[in-house]
Design an enzyme around this catalytic site. Structure first.
Site, PDB file in Angstrom:
ATOM      1  N   ASP A   1     -35.132   9.672 -29.533  1.00  0.00           N
ATOM      2  CA  ASP A   1     -34.813  10.941 -28.872  1.00  0.00           C
ATOM      3  C   ASP A   1     -35.296  12.111 -29.740  1.00  0.00           C
ATOM      4  OD1 ASP A   1     -32.868  10.740 -30.829  1.00  0.00           O
ATOM      5  OD2 ASP A   1     -31.170  11.150 -29.499  1.00  0.00           O
ATOM      6  N   SER A   2     -35.913  11.789 -30.889  1.00  0.00           N
ATOM      7  CA  SER A   2     -36.650  12.806 -31.656  1.00  0.00           C
ATOM      8  C   SER A   2     -37.761  13.391 -30.783  1.00  0.00           C
ATOM      9  CB  SER A   2     -37.236  12.199 -32.933  1.00  0.00           C
ATOM     10  OG  SER A   2     -37.940  11.007 -32.652  1.00  0.00           O
TER      11      SER A   2
ATOM     12  N   ASP B   1     -34.109   4.908 -27.503  1.00  0.00           N
ATOM     13  CA  ASP B   1     -32.884   5.614 -27.877  1.00  0.00           C
ATOM     14  C   ASP B   1     -32.043   5.955 -26.660  1.00  0.00           C
ATOM     15  OD1 ASP B   1     -32.437   5.915 -30.563  1.00  0.00           O
ATOM     16  OD2 ASP B   1     -33.594   7.761 -30.761  1.00  0.00           O
TER      17      ASP B   1
ATOM     18  N   LYS C   1     -31.056   1.793 -28.757  1.00  0.00           N
ATOM     19  CA  LYS C   1     -30.436   2.239 -30.013  1.00  0.00           C
ATOM     20  C   LYS C   1     -29.444   3.345 -29.694  1.00  0.00           C
ATOM     21  CE  LYS C   1     -32.703   4.868 -33.250  1.00  0.00           C
ATOM     22  NZ  LYS C   1     -31.867   6.086 -33.254  1.00  0.00           N
TER      23      LYS C   1
ATOM     24  N   GLU D   1     -26.214   5.944 -31.671  1.00  0.00           N
ATOM     25  CA  GLU D   1     -25.730   6.464 -32.946  1.00  0.00           C
ATOM     26  C   GLU D   1     -24.222   6.307 -33.083  1.00  0.00           C
ATOM     27  OE1 GLU D   1     -27.096  10.493 -33.499  1.00  0.00           O
ATOM     28  OE2 GLU D   1     -29.184   9.950 -33.071  1.00  0.00           O
TER      29      GLU D   1
ATOM     30  N   GLU E   1     -29.810   6.207 -41.934  1.00  0.00           N
ATOM     31  CA  GLU E   1     -30.554   7.465 -42.084  1.00  0.00           C
ATOM     32  C   GLU E   1     -29.855   8.398 -43.070  1.00  0.00           C
ATOM     33  OE1 GLU E   1     -31.851   9.473 -38.516  1.00  0.00           O
ATOM     34  OE2 GLU E   1     -32.520  11.224 -39.657  1.00  0.00           O
TER      35      GLU E   1
HETATM   36  O1  KIV Z   1     -34.917   9.670 -32.724  1.00  0.00           O
HETATM   37  C1  KIV Z   1     -35.511   9.077 -33.630  1.00  0.00           C
HETATM   38  O2  KIV Z   1     -36.747   9.142 -33.750  1.00  0.00           O
HETATM   39  C2  KIV Z   1     -34.724   8.289 -34.570  1.00  0.00           C
HETATM   40  C3  KIV Z   1     -35.377   7.830 -35.830  1.00  0.00           C
HETATM   41  C4  KIV Z   1     -35.858   8.940 -36.666  1.00  0.00           C
HETATM   42  C5  KIV Z   1     -34.546   6.869 -36.581  1.00  0.00           C
HETATM   43  O3  KIV Z   1     -33.591   8.057 -34.329  1.00  0.00           O
END
Ligand code: KIV
Length: 270
Positions: free
Chosen positions: A50-51, A89, A119, A121, A188
């Site tokens: 989600d970056s 994510d 993924k 958090e 992280e």
């Molecule tokens: O959103 C993302 O790219 C991430 C990574 C930097 C671990 O969660």
């Protein structure tokens, strides 16, 4: 890495890589073209992070990213991928409301996005969510430490686990997500010594970002390693190439040639 020598990565291969001490490589991608290049290069896991909210869409943080946007990016990445494991994510508010909502959204990333795993958090606070998604046979990668969706609680992007109480909480988070059935955990922004301790104790692979060299693998944002994003560069980023410079040169040349009439030449004309 030739396209024929690299085997398809699965969650089982990640486990086997940890067991034989082979480091796991993970990079983020948000589109077909980047995914294709990194898949052919032999990266083990592609994370549709989600970056995307920061480096693709230009937001200040990841919070505005929606499920539909994550599905769109995931589909594009999956189309460019043949061998890497694709992890998508779960964006903010896609798993925090209740378990049914979390399961539905995890399922969408698999069914509509084509991801192989999701993924999310959190640590102890999301253990039930992990358990519930894993129970539908969807592999879950956990993400603890500096969790960008918690930016307002953390008061910014800060290293976590420097104090003893926080370090103990992170150890508990790591143990709990592993017990809940996570197939790997991203660590992280935590001290290298703590990441080493967690990596030695857990049987699932740890993937570090700003967590030192003793994690079982490393993940970085593709825009950061290629120098595509000048906005913010944390200490843990290493710039492996200056792609912004190359793109700029190409665009400058294009503008110049169109302006001076040297493009298109006869070879580009019908
Ligand atoms: O959103 C993302 O790219 C991430 C990574 C930097 C671990 O969660």
């Amino acid at each position: 890495m030739s396209e024929t020598t690299k085997k398809t990565t699965t969650v089982l291969s990640l486990q086997a890589m940890k067991a034989r001490g082979e480091k796991i490589t993970v990079l983020t991608a948000y589109d077909y073209s980047f995914a294709r290049i990194m898949d052919q290069a032999g990266v083990d896991v592609i994370l549709v992070g989600d970056s995307a909210g920061s480096v693709f869409a230009g937001y200040d943080n990841t919070l505005p990213v929606t499920m539909d946007e994550m599905i769109y990016h995931t589909r594009a990445v999956v189309r460019g991928t043949g061998q890497a494991l694709v992890v998508a994510d779960m964006p903010f508010m896609s798993y925090q409301i209740d378990l049914a909502d979390a399961r539905r959204n995890a399922g969408r990333l698999i069914k509509e996005g084509g991801a192989h795993a999701v993924k999310l958090e959190g640590g102890v606070n999301v253990a039930e969510t992990i358990r519930s998604i894993v129970a539908m046979d969807v592999p879950v990668v956990a993400h603890i430490g500096l969790t960008p969706q918690s930016i307002h609680r953390m008061g910014g992007f800060r290293v976590q686990g420097r104090e003893e109480a926080q370090a103990n909480q992170l150890l508990a988070d790591a143990r709990t997500v592993a017990d809940a059935g996570a197939c790997a955990v991203v660590l992280e922004g935590i001290p290298a010594e703590l990441a080493k301790e967690i990596s030695a104790e857990l049987t699932i692979p740890t993937i570090g970002i700003g967590a030192g060299v003793d994690c079982d693998g490393q993940v970085l944002v593709i825009h950061d390693i290629l120098g595509l994003c000048e906005k913010y560069s944390p200490k843990f980023v290493k710039r492996f190439a200056d792609v912004s410079g190359t793109i700029r040169e190409g665009i400058d040349d294009y503008i110049r040639e169109v302006k001076d009439g040297s493009f298109p030449g006869p070879e580009h004309s019908f």
